[in-house]
Design an enzyme around this catalytic site. Structure first.
Site, PDB file in Angstrom:
ATOM      1  N   SER A  63      27.812  48.778  -3.586  1.00 25.04           N
ATOM      2  CA  SER A  63      29.226  48.400  -3.567  1.00 25.04           C
ATOM      3  C   SER A  63      29.692  47.867  -2.215  1.00 25.04           C
ATOM      4  CB  SER A  63      30.107  49.587  -3.972  1.00 25.04           C
ATOM      5  OG  SER A  63      30.099  50.583  -2.975  1.00 25.04           O
ATOM      6  N   LYS A 100      33.433  53.243   1.450  1.00 30.62           N
ATOM      7  CA  LYS A 100      34.274  52.108   1.071  1.00 30.62           C
ATOM      8  C   LYS A 100      35.108  51.671   2.268  1.00 30.62           C
ATOM      9  CE  LYS A 100      33.391  52.095  -3.438  1.00 30.62           C
ATOM     10  NZ  LYS A 100      32.103  52.753  -3.364  1.00 30.62           N
TER      11      LYS A 100
END
Length: 146
Positions: A63, A100
């Site tokens: 991701s 993230k």
């Protein structure tokens, strides 16, 4: 006719560290004057600013590939660095550890992936959320994993 070039050995020093070259690597022809060593390379001194607050974390998943963070990379994470908008953070969201990009605007918080195949995750007041630290460096292997 090929000319054999002798490169300084990258053997370990008595301290157990590799050798650091004084020159930069250019994408052209190397200078013969650049064959000097600068001493031992200590990755802790290079990558860690606050040792008691720093930990290393292996990444799983894709991701964050847009940020140059790939599966099996190792993140250097500093808990003493304040997380701010756009920092890459290691966080716990509802008991799950994640890496993230932190997005903060107008009282709203979201965790943003750096891969268009994934969607942002907005953090609401109903969720358990804690930033464990800010990623300051990534150790990325150039060898393919088997």
């Amino acid at each position: 006719m090929r000319r054999k070039t002798d490169f300084p050995e990258n053997s370990a020093t008595p301290e157990g560290y590799g050798q650091m070259h004084t020159s930069c690597a250019h994408a052209g022809f190397p200078s013969p004057a650049d064959d000097y060593l600068d001493g031992a390379l200590d990755l802790n001194k290079l990558l860690v600013n606050n040792a008691p607050a720093t930990f290393f974390l292996r990444v799983k998943g894709d991701s964050m590939t847009g940020a140059g963070i790939h599966s099996n990379d190792i993140l250097v994470v500093d808990r003493s660095v304040s997380a701010s908008h756009n920092s890459i953070v290691v966080a716990v969201l509802n008991g799950a550890l994640t890496v993230k990009r932190l997005w903060q605007r107008n009282g709203r918080v979201a965790l943003m992936p750096d891969n268009p195949q994934y969607k942002p995750v907005e953090v609401t007041h109903n969720e358990e959320f804690e930033v464990w630290g800010v990623a300051t460096s990534v150790i990325h292997s150039l060898r393919k994993q088997k």
